[in-house]
Scaffold this active site. Structure first.
Site, PDB file in Angstrom:
ATOM      1  N   ASN A   1      51.787  93.051  24.075  1.00  0.00           N
ATOM      2  CA  ASN A   1      52.564  94.218  23.660  1.00  0.00           C
ATOM      3  C   ASN A   1      53.530  94.690  24.731  1.00  0.00           C
ATOM      4  OD1 ASN A   1      53.114  96.732  22.003  1.00  0.00           O
ATOM      5  ND2 ASN A   1      52.221  97.648  23.846  1.00  0.00           N
ATOM      6  N   SER A  10      59.830  92.378  17.402  1.00  0.00           N
ATOM      7  CA  SER A  10      60.719  93.466  17.008  1.00  0.00           C
ATOM      8  C   SER A  10      61.562  93.038  15.820  1.00  0.00           C
ATOM      9  CB  SER A  10      61.645  93.838  18.171  1.00  0.00           C
ATOM     10  OG  SER A  10      62.678  94.729  17.754  1.00  0.00           O
ATOM     11  N   TYR A  64      67.389  91.892  24.839  1.00  0.00           N
ATOM     12  CA  TYR A  64      66.194  92.364  24.135  1.00  0.00           C
ATOM     13  C   TYR A  64      66.006  91.579  22.840  1.00  0.00           C
ATOM     14  CZ  TYR A  64      62.926  95.409  21.703  1.00  0.00           C
ATOM     15  OH  TYR A  64      61.840  95.888  21.011  1.00  0.00           O
ATOM     16  N   ALA A  80      67.197  88.662  22.017  1.00  0.00           N
ATOM     17  CA  ALA A  80      66.890  87.262  22.308  1.00  0.00           C
ATOM     18  C   ALA A  80      65.438  87.092  22.741  1.00  0.00           C
ATOM     19  CB  ALA A  80      67.834  86.738  23.381  1.00  0.00           C
ATOM     20  N   SER A  81      64.943  88.026  23.537  1.00  0.00           N
ATOM     21  CA  SER A  81      63.546  87.908  23.997  1.00  0.00           C
ATOM     22  C   SER A  81      62.574  88.022  22.833  1.00  0.00           C
ATOM     23  CB  SER A  81      63.242  88.975  25.059  1.00  0.00           C
ATOM     24  OG  SER A  81      63.183  90.284  24.505  1.00  0.00           O
ATOM     25  N   LYS A  82      62.875  88.897  21.886  1.00  0.00           N
ATOM     26  CA  LYS A  82      61.966  89.084  20.760  1.00  0.00           C
ATOM     27  C   LYS A  82      62.073  87.938  19.751  1.00  0.00           C
ATOM     28  CE  LYS A  82      60.078  92.854  22.240  1.00  0.00           C
ATOM     29  NZ  LYS A  82      58.643  92.882  22.614  1.00  0.00           N
TER      30      LYS A  82
END
Length: 236
Positions: free
Chosen positions: A73, A128, A142, A144-146
């Protein structure tokens, strides 16, 4: 048998709600935050490349050598304008990737290796809505990371289901955490809420309820599922 859970990013918001939701269940849960460990919480800065293995091993020790469920998380949501200096933009990109994706990937890897030796286990990754619909022009990193987190979850599910290693992702939209409150305020809350047919952002307990279901009740055939919790602001 008591279920042993290790969850990252449990100091506030969704993570805190996850810990609270498991109260009263036959589980032991070790949480994580960036500072100030206690008897039920480990402390580590996930920008440190050595942190994922260290907290995994510490969690194993606290849980008598067995983890059944990993919940990733921990994450950050920091703006990085494309007009920023090159070094600053790249630094923001790398920091977000390290915390949101790389640390989660390293913990997933350690979990899969552990689950292989113990007859299986479950991974639940908190991604997300941005993984599917993108985010603001200041949040390329953000989104791209999710998106990477979702792809990683599906890959784990496909690769290890035969070994009873199951993987799920949850994709919240705006959730009323401190991070979401700041974003709503900075971008004009009413305008953003107008994009959510439900008329409100999610409550952390709603995400925690989904985590509890995936951890304890979801059938094995659901492995690879990506659960949306976004008030119909993005429907796939």
């Amino acid at each position: 048998m008591t279920i042993n859970i290790f969850a990252t990013g449990t100091s506030r918001g969704i993570g805190k709600a996850i810990v609270e939701r498991f109260a009263g269940e036959d589980v032991r849960i070790i949480g994580h935050r960036s500072a100030e460990a206690d008897e039920t919480t480990l402390a580590a800065d996930l920008t440190d490349p050595t942190a994922p293995r260290r907290i995994w091993e510490q969690a194993l020790e606290r849980l008598d050598g067995r983890i059944d469920i990993l919940v990733n998380n921990a994450g950050i949501f920091e703006a990085a304008s494309i007009d920023a200096p090159d070094a600053a933009w790249t630094e923001a990109w790398n920091r977000t990737m390290q915390i949101n994706l790389t640390a989660s990937a390293e913990l997933c890897r350690l979990a899969v290796l552990h689950f292989r030796r113990h007859g299986g286990g479950r991974v639940i990754n908190i991604a997300s809505r941005a993984a599917h619909r993108g985010d603001s022009p200041a949040h390329w990193h953000y989104a791209a990371s999710k998106a990477g987190m979702v792809a990683m979850t599906k890959t784990i599910a496909r690769g290890y289901a035969a070994e009873n290693i199951l993987a799920f992702a949850i994709c919240p939209g705006f959730t009323m955490t401190g991070m979401a409150e700041d974003y709503l305020a900075s971008r004009g809350g009413d305008k953003l809420l107008a994009d959510i047919p439900l008329g409100r952002v999610a409550d952390p307990i709603e995400v925690a309820e989904a985590v509890k279901f995936l951890a304890l009740d979801a059938p094995a055939s659901m492995t690879g599922a990506v659960i949306d919790i976004n008030g119909a602001s993005y429907v796939r």
